[in-house]
Each structure stands twice: as structure tokens, then as C-alpha cells.
Design an enzyme around this catalytic site. Structure first.
Site, PDB file in Angstrom:
ATOM      1  N   LYS A 106     -30.529 -13.944 -11.719  1.00 29.42           N
ATOM      2  CA  LYS A 106     -30.662 -12.154 -11.594  1.00 29.42           C
ATOM      3  C   LYS A 106     -30.827 -12.268  -9.917  1.00 29.42           C
ATOM      4  O   LYS A 106     -31.838 -11.515  -8.918  1.00 29.42           O
ATOM      5  CB  LYS A 106     -31.733 -11.907 -12.224  1.00 29.42           C
ATOM      6  CG  LYS A 106     -31.880 -11.691 -13.380  1.00 29.42           C
ATOM      7  CD  LYS A 106     -33.140 -11.067 -14.395  1.00 29.42           C
ATOM      8  CE  LYS A 106     -32.450 -10.717 -15.512  1.00 29.42           C
ATOM      9  NZ  LYS A 106     -32.812 -11.675 -16.607  1.00 29.42           N
ATOM     10  N   ARG A 107     -29.780 -12.335  -8.627  1.00 36.39           N
ATOM     11  CA  ARG A 107     -29.559 -12.372  -7.893  1.00 36.39           C
ATOM     12  C   ARG A 107     -29.181 -11.077  -6.993  1.00 36.39           C
ATOM     13  O   ARG A 107     -28.384 -10.989  -7.559  1.00 36.39           O
ATOM     14  CB  ARG A 107     -29.211 -13.461  -6.827  1.00 36.39           C
ATOM     15  CG  ARG A 107     -30.009 -14.490  -7.222  1.00 36.39           C
ATOM     16  CD  ARG A 107     -31.722 -14.874  -6.701  1.00 36.39           C
ATOM     17  NE  ARG A 107     -31.771 -16.583  -6.944  1.00 36.39           N
ATOM     18  CZ  ARG A 107     -33.028 -16.633  -7.534  1.00 36.39           C
ATOM     19  NH1 ARG A 107     -32.882 -16.259  -8.868  1.00 36.39           N
ATOM     20  NH2 ARG A 107     -33.287 -18.188  -7.332  1.00 36.39           N
TER      21      ARG A 107
END
Length: 313
Positions: A106-107
Site C-alpha cells: 500500500k505504498r
């Protein structure tokens, strides 16, 4: 291309199951933990080695049922460098067993930072003229909050290294509506994000007419999923929320297209800790319990898809 590999695996295994590797130390069998805590004491190393053995047993038991695993990196980061080593070894072991890896990281940040994230998890990092791989993933999850210039940095490595990404569009958590359901110019924010994802997806279509750039769409919002399927016809959906979070096979059906493709469905707790659900399972048989749960999930989804005339096999 990542998407071609994913769909080939789906067709071969007749499965859309993804196993989320979210290790919770308190739920790992004591027969696994005790030997490492005896050896290393109450340390991050003991925790990490317990997690790695647990993960390997799960992987070995589900590798012919699931098409991918999705390790959530936060469950490993909390144990520091030792935890990240366990994350890396988990990914590499799963890959050797024929599973695709969806790094649930989830960058998403400004361009240069996103590029560094992308190098770490999709591409390679230059060190003195050599290009080295940090973590192994076939695909990752990405937060689109910073917009196109954030996504662009990941797309470059997706193209060069034939990887994939799933962009957060409509997540499965109960409070997702606080932001994702707000309206802007007559559209929900998740609809605006879906349009952005679709624009990227259309540029990277594989031989099965699907894209390596997909979307995260929660099983807990079937009506929204139906609308998102219309907005992103060529995007593959990664669908969390099945099982422990309350999503059912009927709930995930709108995520699939008429051809029976278009989505993979994730389960974490329901598979990893299946040994705790029934008396017939013991701590020693946690791997077999996970396998049984994965088979049940696969068959549940396939039966439901067939009932809705979305058979892909």
C-alpha cells in the site's frame, strides 16, 4: 506480463483464491513458536523464525489450490529487520512453489519516493553500477491518494519488469465510506479513482484482454463493485473481505465479468487459522486445515460463479 501469468494460473488450477499471509504471533501454534522462543528468547528473531516456519507450511499446503499469496508487510515490519527478512524469505519460498506474489505494501507518495518504493518491490536498485533486487513481488498494492504522478513511477517498472499493481479503489473496511464515498463533481471519489485506474489499465492489456494494472475492491460492497466493474472492464480486481470480514461468494460475483474472469479473492484469517475452527484439527495439522479451507473457498466461489453463468473453466 503479470496478468497473463495470473490468468494462466487461474485457468490451470480452476481457482481464483489468494491466500493473505498476515501472521499474528498469538495465533501461530505453540508447537511452532516454543522451539524458537526457547532458542532465541523473547526476541524479534524468535518471532520472525516462528512466522517463517508457519508461512512455509501454509504455502506448501495451498500452493496447488491458490493462485497467489498476499503477504501484508506491516505484519512483518513490526518485528524490525528480522521481520522483513521473514517477509522476503516468505515471498521467495512461495514463488519457488509456483505461486504469484502480491506484495501488500500500500505504498504511494510523491514521484521520487514512489520510484524508490517501486524499485524496492517491483524493479531493481542500482548499487555502484550493479542492479540488485531488494524484495521479490510479482505485483503490489498501491495507494493512489497523490494522483497520477504517484502511479506513473510504479507503471514504469511494471512495464520494464513485467509486473503488476492493484490500486486501492473501494476498500473493504467499514469506514471506507468516510472518504471514498464523498462526491466530487457529481461522482463518488472511488468512481473518480476507478476512472484514473481505467485510463492506466487500457495501456497495458495482455493476451486475455485484461490489464496488469488492477484495482482493490472489497467484497463487503457488492453494489459498489457492480458499478466499478462497469467503470473498469479490463482491470483485474483484487477482492479482500471474503470470509472473516463478512463477504460471501455471492458478494464477490459482481467483481467478475461475464467470462468468469476479472477477479481474484483474498482470504487471510479464514485460511491461516482454520485449525482453530473445528475440533478435528490439532495444532500439528494447521497446514492441512488451511488446505481444507482453501479448497472449500475455491469450490464455494466456483459453484457460485457457475450459478450466475460466469463459468471460466
Amino acid at each position: 506480463m503479470f496478468i497473463n501469468k495470473l490468468i494462466e494460473s487461474i485457468k490451470e488450477k480452476k481457482s481464483s483464491v489468494v491466500v493473505g499471509l498476515d501472521p499474528r504471533l498469538e495465533l501461530i501454534p505453540s508447537i511452532v513458536k516454543d522451539k524458537y522462543f526457547k532458542k532465541h528468547g523473547k526476541t524479534f528473531k524468535a518471532a520472525a523464525e516462528s512466522i517463517l516456519e508457519f508461512n512455509k507450511e501454509i504455502i506448501d499446503n495451498v500452493c496447488d489450490i491458490a493462485v497467489a499469496v498476499k503477504p501484508q508487510i506491516a505484519f512483518y515490519e513490526q518485528y524490525g529487520i528480522e521481520g522483513l527478512k521473514a517477509y522476503d524469505e516468505t515471498c521467495r519460498h512461495a514463488s519457488k512453489k509456483g505461486l504469484l506474489i502480491i506484495g501488500d505494501i500500500k505504498r504511494g507518495d510523491i514521484g521520487s519516493t514512489s520510484k524508490a518504493y517501486s524499485k524496492a518491490h517491483l524493479g531493481k536498485t542500482e548499487v555502484g553500477g550493479e542492479y540488485l533486487q531488494a524484495f521479490y513481488s510479482d505485483s503490489i498494492t498501491v495507494n493512489p491518494y497523490l494522483g497520477d504522478d504517484c502511479l506513473k513511477e510504479f507503471v514504469e517498472d511494471i512495464e520494464e519488469y513485467e509486473k503488476g499493481m492493484f490500486v486501492l479503489v473501494k476498500t473493504s473496511n467499514p469506514s471506507s465510506s468516510q472518504l471514498q464515498d464523498l462526491e466530487v463533481e457529481g461522482k463518488k471519489i472511488y468512481e473518480k479513482v476507478a476512472e484514473m485506474v481505467n485510463n492506466w489499465s487500457d495501456q497495458y492489456i495482455g493476451k486475455f484482454n485484461y490489464s496488469s494494472i488492477g484495482a482493490v475492491v472489497g467484497a463487503t460492497y457488492p453494489e459498489e463493485a457492480k458499478r466499478l466493474r462497469e467503470l473498469m472492464p479490463s482491470s483485474y480486481f483484487l477482492v479482500p473481505g471474503y470470509g472473516a470480514q463478512g463477504g460471501t461468494a455471492d458478494d464477490v460475483v459482481p467483481c467478475f465479468n461475464k467470462d468468469g474472469l476479472g477477479a481474484v479473492v483474498n482470504s487471510s484469517r479464514g485460511i491461516l487459522y482454520a485449525y482453530k475452527k473445528e475440533e478435528k484439527w490439532t495444532e500439528e495439522s494447521y497446514g492441512k486445515a488451511a488446505r481444507d479451507a482453501a479448497i472449500t473457498m475455491r469450490d464455494d466461489i466456483n459453484t457460485t460463479l457457475e450459478k450466475h453463468d460466469k463459468k471460466y473453466w
